[in-house]
Motif scaffolding. Structure first.
Motif, PDB file in Angstrom:
ATOM      1  N   ASP A   1       4.821  -2.387   7.865  1.00 49.24           N
ATOM      2  CA  ASP A   1       4.347  -3.773   7.885  1.00 49.24           C
ATOM      3  C   ASP A   1       3.714  -4.149   9.222  1.00 49.24           C
ATOM      4  OD1 ASP A   1       5.054  -4.463   5.284  1.00 49.24           O
ATOM      5  OD2 ASP A   1       7.059  -5.160   5.843  1.00 49.24           O
ATOM      6  N   SER A   2       3.947  -3.349  10.244  1.00 48.54           N
ATOM      7  CA  SER A   2       3.441  -3.698  11.577  1.00 48.54           C
ATOM      8  C   SER A   2       1.924  -3.760  11.637  1.00 48.54           C
ATOM      9  CB  SER A   2       3.964  -2.703  12.616  1.00 48.54           C
ATOM     10  OG  SER A   2       5.353  -2.854  12.796  1.00 48.54           O
TER      11      SER A   2
ATOM     12  N   GLU B   1       7.118  -3.623   0.680  1.00 48.81           N
ATOM     13  CA  GLU B   1       6.545  -2.852   1.780  1.00 48.81           C
ATOM     14  C   GLU B   1       6.112  -1.472   1.307  1.00 48.81           C
ATOM     15  OE1 GLU B   1       6.378  -0.100   5.249  1.00 48.81           O
ATOM     16  OE2 GLU B   1       7.611   0.021   3.440  1.00 48.81           O
ATOM     17  N   GLU B   2       6.885  -0.872   0.405  1.00 46.87           N
ATOM     18  CA  GLU B   2       6.601   0.501  -0.003  1.00 46.87           C
ATOM     19  C   GLU B   2       5.306   0.619  -0.804  1.00 46.87           C
ATOM     20  OE1 GLU B   2       7.996   2.938   1.201  1.00 46.87           O
ATOM     21  OE2 GLU B   2      10.076   2.509   1.687  1.00 46.87           O
ATOM     22  N   ALA B   3       4.950  -0.423  -1.543  1.00 50.45           N
ATOM     23  CA  ALA B   3       3.718  -0.374  -2.334  1.00 50.45           C
ATOM     24  C   ALA B   3       2.597  -1.198  -1.720  1.00 50.45           C
ATOM     25  CB  ALA B   3       3.983  -0.850  -3.762  1.00 50.45           C
ATOM     26  N   GLY B   4       2.945  -2.219  -0.931  1.00 56.91           N
ATOM     27  CA  GLY B   4       1.930  -3.006  -0.244  1.00 56.91           C
ATOM     28  C   GLY B   4       1.036  -3.804  -1.166  1.00 56.91           C
ATOM     29  N   GLY B   5       1.595  -4.322  -2.259  1.00 59.24           N
ATOM     30  CA  GLY B   5       0.797  -5.036  -3.237  1.00 59.24           C
ATOM     31  C   GLY B   5       0.748  -6.533  -2.997  1.00 59.24           C
TER      32      GLY B   5
ATOM     33  N   ALA C   1       2.856  -8.810  -3.402  1.00 57.51           N
ATOM     34  CA  ALA C   1       4.060  -9.472  -2.879  1.00 57.51           C
ATOM     35  C   ALA C   1       4.372  -9.026  -1.453  1.00 57.51           C
ATOM     36  CB  ALA C   1       5.254  -9.178  -3.791  1.00 57.51           C
ATOM     37  N   SER C   2       3.459  -8.309  -0.850  1.00 60.62           N
ATOM     38  CA  SER C   2       3.726  -7.673   0.449  1.00 60.62           C
ATOM     39  C   SER C   2       3.523  -8.634   1.609  1.00 60.62           C
ATOM     40  CB  SER C   2       2.802  -6.472   0.628  1.00 60.62           C
ATOM     41  OG  SER C   2       1.459  -6.919   0.795  1.00 60.62           O
ATOM     42  N   ILE C   3       3.697  -8.106   2.814  1.00 61.16           N
ATOM     43  CA  ILE C   3       3.561  -8.932   4.016  1.00 61.16           C
ATOM     44  C   ILE C   3       2.143  -9.478   4.169  1.00 61.16           C
ATOM     45  CG2 ILE C   3       2.986  -7.041   5.591  1.00 61.16           C
ATOM     46  CD1 ILE C   3       4.883  -8.467   7.642  1.00 61.16           C
ATOM     47  N   ARG C   4       1.173  -8.815   3.570  1.00 61.01           N
ATOM     48  CA  ARG C   4      -0.200  -9.345   3.622  1.00 61.01           C
ATOM     49  C   ARG C   4      -0.252 -10.738   3.003  1.00 61.01           C
ATOM     50  NH1 ARG C   4      -3.945  -9.068  -0.384  1.00 61.01           N
ATOM     51  NH2 ARG C   4      -2.646  -7.550  -1.501  1.00 61.01           N
TER      52      ARG C   4
END
Length: 492
Positions: free
Chosen positions: A435-436, A193-197, A199-202
């Protein structure tokens, strides 16, 4: 997973098993920072008294802090396995979702019926990774889960392992009480979540949406704000700003430092940053920010309240906006686009004038504003042919706001006011990312509320040194979250 990785994972689990036996709750001092004056102590919730499960969750939170998931690189897999083990002991089947080597999320579901109804489901979201630490600047081991004077210290204590542990407590409480659910409740612990790369929720949504699809979600993003030891209000995040990064690049001829020239890239970069540092974007009231300040004005002292009410008046508006912006960095950032220089790079040796000097600008845009306008304004402001502004990849996404008229928002605001002595819940637009945003892009009515009553001193430590959570505030937050979930998801 390779054999070396397997050995690391098993060693981590063994260490955690030993850590779990430590009596964390017994270390808590009699004083309980975080239970605000004028608000009731932990009491029974509709799903049962939460004080016992909150004490269990102290241990879970301590164990999670001891697992270093600083991002980069994250390494959330061991934390995911630990969480899965807690759920398994309760007879709850959880699934580890491997997103990248060493990086995993966890999902589990309590069903209300044999047939899933995603549009009605409630998602409890928190992330396992944390920002890095400057260990030398901490007064305690940032991964030691030290309990001192009623506080639990450690990276992630608030952001966001405290929320992971609270979600676990509420989720397990529902299972133990055999609550008759009127909708599925889904537990989700995310990674990256902190980097949003990658492996993120996307990517989690892209690969596993059917496992987490929901109509409603509660996540981090808003806070319960203490002032003078009492809850002043709770900010319920319904929207958030959009992040971009811009590289400021100055170029000039390299040469020997013994013969300075006027086209030195470092000098031109410094001049450009000085101009940018003094720039303030115009104020822009979004609908949520307007409602936030309308609710905040009567809660502040007469002087601040007067200026809040004057911010959109024709005669005193501009002056009022300056007063309010100067009074709080949070308020300033809620009112306008912000630009913060964050990183500098230049030079190869002390005696060499570099050919290039670079800086990064972290830009946070209000929903609806465009990065092209910001780039254009800053280019005109810098006005230097040796300096270029370059938009960087992996920018944030503008998502729609969550509704302030939904049934879930009504439940959150009702419970918060009841639990904190009548303090109001105000709609909140966070200046940070969560992440919202990705969930809102998939029609999820997502709301942000870290339910722990926290002071400004507590909040400013989140990405800083000596992050900590008052254990009394944690207990109260578990109770509040349990009441919100019970009110919304349990049949009455």
């Amino acid at each position: 997973m390779n054999w070396n990785r397997l050995v690391q994972v098993l060693a981590g689990i063994a260490a955690l098993s030993m850590a779990a036996s430590l009596p964390v709750a017994a270390q808590v001092a009699p004083e309980r920072p975080g239970i605000p004056a004028g608000n009731s102590p932990v009491s029974a919730s509709p799903s049962g008294d939460t004080s016992a499960i909150a004490k269990e969750a102290h241990g879970w939170l301590a164990d999670l802090i001891k697992i270093n998931t600083s991002n980069p690189p994250g390494n959330e897999q061991i934390a995911a396995m630990y969480v899965t083990g807690i759920l398994a002991k309760e007879g709850i089947k959880a699934e580890i979702l491997d997103m990248a080597p060493g990086r995993s999320a966890v999902v589990a579901r309590l069903r209300s019926s044999a047939v899933a109804q995603p549009a009605r489901a409630l998602l409890l979201v928190a992330h396992l990774d944390t920002v890095p630490v400057e260990k030398a600047r901490w007064s305690v081991d940032p991964f030691g889960a030290v309990v001192k004077d009623g506080y639990l210290y450690g990276r992630g204590a608030i952001d966001d392992k405290g929320m992971v542990a609270a979600n676990l407590a509420v989720f397990i409480s529902l299972k133990r009480s055999m609550a008759r659910l009127n909708r599925d409740v889904i537990f989700l612990a995310t990674d990256d979540e902190e980097a949003g790369g990658d492996a993120s929720i996307r990517m989690l949504i892209a690969k596993h949406w059917e496992k987490i699809a929901a109509g409603f979600a509660i996540n981090e993003g808003g806070n319960v704000f203490l002032k003078n030891g009492k809850v002043q209000y709770a900010g319920v995040q319904a929207d958030e700003k959009v992040a971009y990064n811009i590289a400021v690049v100055a170029r000039g001829p390299s040469g020997h430092a013994s013969q300075p020239t006027k086209d030195n890239a470092v000098v031109h970069l410094a001049a450009a940053l000085a101009k940018i540092g003094g720039y303030a974007a115009p104020v822009h009231f979004t609908s949520i920010v307007r409602r936030y300040f309308e609710g905040l004005a009567p809660l502040e002292d007469d002087e601040i309240g007067k200026w809040i009410r004057s911010m959109e008046t024709p005669d005193r508006g501009e002056h009022a906006q300056r007063v309010i912006s100067d009074a709080s960095p949070l308020w300033n950032a809620m009112l306008r686009d912000t630009i913060a220089p964050t990183m500098l790079t230049a030079g190869v040796a002390n005696n060499v004038i570099p050919a290039e000097a670079r800086a990064n600008l972290n830009v946070r845009l209000l929903p609806g504003d465009t990065i092209d306008r910001v780039l254009n304004d800053l280019t005109k402001l810098v006005n230097d042919p040796l300096v270029k502004l370059e938009l960087q990849p992996n920018s944030g996404l503008a998502a729609p706001s969550s509704s302030l008229e939904s049934e879930f928002y009504a439940v959150i605001t009702k419970v918060v006011s009841q639990e904190f002595g009548g303090a109001p819940a105000l709609p909140f637009q966070s200046t940070w990312l969560t992440d919202s945003a990705q969930l809102r892009l998939h029609q999820v009515q997502a709301y942000g509320l870290v339910p722990f009553p926290l002071s400004q001193d507590d909040l400013k430590r989140m990405h800083g040194n000596d992050e900590r959570i008052p254990l009394g505030a944690f207990d109260k937050g578990v109770e509040v979250l349990a009441k919100i979930v019970t009110e919304f998801a349990v049949a009455h």
